[in-house]
Scaffold this motif. Structure first.
Motif, PDB file in Angstrom:
ATOM      1  N   ASP A 110       0.825  -1.202   0.000  1.00 33.47           N
ATOM      2  CA  ASP A 110       0.000   0.000   0.000  1.00 33.47           C
ATOM      3  C   ASP A 110       0.864   1.259   0.000  1.00 33.47           C
ATOM      4  O   ASP A 110       0.579   2.230  -0.689  1.00 33.47           O
ATOM      5  CB  ASP A 110      -0.906   0.027   1.230  1.00 33.47           C
ATOM      6  CG  ASP A 110      -2.082  -0.927   1.100  1.00 33.47           C
ATOM      7  OD1 ASP A 110      -2.480  -1.217  -0.045  1.00 33.47           O
ATOM      8  OD2 ASP A 110      -2.587  -1.383   2.133  1.00 33.47           O
ATOM      9  N   GLU A 113       2.355   1.828  -3.392  1.00 28.52           N
ATOM     10  CA  GLU A 113       1.371   2.297  -4.369  1.00 28.52           C
ATOM     11  C   GLU A 113       0.998   3.751  -4.139  1.00 28.52           C
ATOM     12  O   GLU A 113       0.761   4.498  -5.083  1.00 28.52           O
ATOM     13  CB  GLU A 113       0.094   1.457  -4.268  1.00 28.52           C
ATOM     14  CG  GLU A 113       0.265   0.024  -4.699  1.00 28.52           C
ATOM     15  CD  GLU A 113      -0.961  -0.796  -4.374  1.00 28.52           C
ATOM     16  OE1 GLU A 113      -1.955  -0.212  -3.895  1.00 28.52           O
ATOM     17  OE2 GLU A 113      -0.938  -2.009  -4.603  1.00 28.52           O
ATOM     18  N   GLY A 234      -5.121   4.132  -1.176  1.00 28.80           N
ATOM     19  CA  GLY A 234      -4.680   4.227  -2.558  1.00 28.80           C
ATOM     20  C   GLY A 234      -4.855   5.599  -3.169  1.00 28.80           C
ATOM     21  O   GLY A 234      -4.529   5.793  -4.339  1.00 28.80           O
TER      22      GLY A 234
END
Length: 359
Positions: A110, A113, A234
């Motif tokens: 995570d 990203e 995200g």
């Protein structure tokens, strides 16, 4: 602007080696710090801080403030004092390696990203009565985000609404729906959702859809929470289409929403239903803003609807002929200057207004 890295203050060399291997597998850069003084310098800015039991105790003794994004790693079942330090520092989880390595890999992925300071926003959409147009509006909001070349996650939380994939015209698209997810909670990476869910793309942006499957079963609240938080981490705009019965799934989304909007047709019956819903929202500490949808057969004005319902008016939306026909044919398209598109843009600006003020 440099990307902030995950910080690891792990004094146990064996545990540190495990953490670095898992970080490499997740494609996440980790900066090792030598002591609590260096950890303090990164405490407020690092997207994720990884500690072991000794360093957690030292950070607690140093008086570092509780924060999100802290993981505490151990090599064996931890004693009570480790749990106390974890709670004091705000640790999301005490991770026993190697048993819990999957969780840590997902957390590290995570971070890789979505760099720090890119957390997404969550919009909850409610309709005051059946047929108010909440599901259509939720899809319009998702398509508006995509049109702006940003990514969105559209979540169907209403088990009795027939499925958002029908509104989007994606019922034949491959990909998972809620019953296929087999998700009970925990942490899920947005990259996994991108790979698993149907959606639409615009350049590098993506609208991902997690729809119901016309089986009448609501998703588990913990699963809804996991998906919402994946989208937020995200950096995506998360849009939740909620049921009017305020089940546990709905409350889970409402508790995480940055803005809740209620779609109310300009008619007396819808106003009465909305007033009941406002009262039920207030019982759980939630509120909403109002979108009034035409036509107004009794000539109720948007301000009169807002006064009757007891919510602030965010936007009034003219009727849009032909939408139901497009949806029935699986051909829903959001026209740039349509009433739906304008209402979606107003709502998305409101969703980010607190962030803009803070900036």
């Amino acid at each position: 602007m440099s990307v902030k890295r995950t910080v690891a203050l792990v004094e146990d060399e064996e545990l540190l080696d495990d953490v670095l291997k898992l970080a490499a597998a997740a494609g996440c850069a980790v900066e090792r710090v030598a002591d609590t003084a260096q950890a303090r310098a990164h405490w407020n800015s690092a997207p994720l801080v990884i500690l072991d039991a000794d360093s957690a105790r030292e950070c607690r003794e140093l008086g570092l403030a509780r924060r999100g994004g802290v993981a505490l790693v151990v090599g064996a079942p931890p004693p009570t004092e480790v749990w106390r330090d974890a709670v004091r520092l705000g640790a999301e989880r005490v991770i026993e390696l190697p048993a819990d390595e999957d969780w840590l890999v997902r957390a590290l992925a995570d971070v890789a990203e979505a760099p720090a300071n890119s957390a997404g926003r969550v919009l909850a959409v409610l309709g005051s009565r059946g047929g108010a147009g909440a599901s259509v509006f939720a899809v319009a909001a998702g398509l508006s985000v995509l049109r702006a070349e940003e990514s969105a996650l559209l979540i169907d939380c209403d088990a009795l609404a027939g499925g958002l994939d029908l509104v989007l015209g994606a019922e034949s698209d491959s990909g998972l729906r809620w019953p296929d997810m087999r998700l009970r909670g925990g942490r899920v990476a947005m990259s996994s959702l991108h790979a698993a869910l149907p959606g639409r793309t615009e350049g590098s942006a993506r609208l991902s859809l997690l729809s119901g499957a016309r089986e009448g079963t609501a998703p588990e609240p913990d699963a809804v929470a996991a998906v919402i938080e994946a989208g937020r981490r995200g950096g995506e705009t998360v849009i939740c289409d909620l049921p009017r019965n305020f089940d546990d799934c709905a409350h889970t989304a409402l508790e995480r929403s940055d803005l809740t909007v209620m779609i109310v047709p300009a008619e007396v019956r819808a106003c009465v239903a909305a007033k009941i819903m406002v009262s039920r929202l207030a019982e759980r500490g939630h509120t909403a803003e109002l979108i009034v949808r035409g036509p107004a057969p009794g000539r109720l004005s948007p301000d009169e609807v807002a006064e009757a319902v007891g919510l602030p008016l965010l936007h009034s939306m003219r009727p849009e002929p032909g939408v139901a026909r497009m949806i029935d044919r699986g051909e829903f398209k959001l026209k740039l200057e349509s009433p739906l598109a304008k209402a979606a843009r107003v709502t998305l600006r409101a969703l980010t207004r607190d962030r803009e003020v803070a900036a």
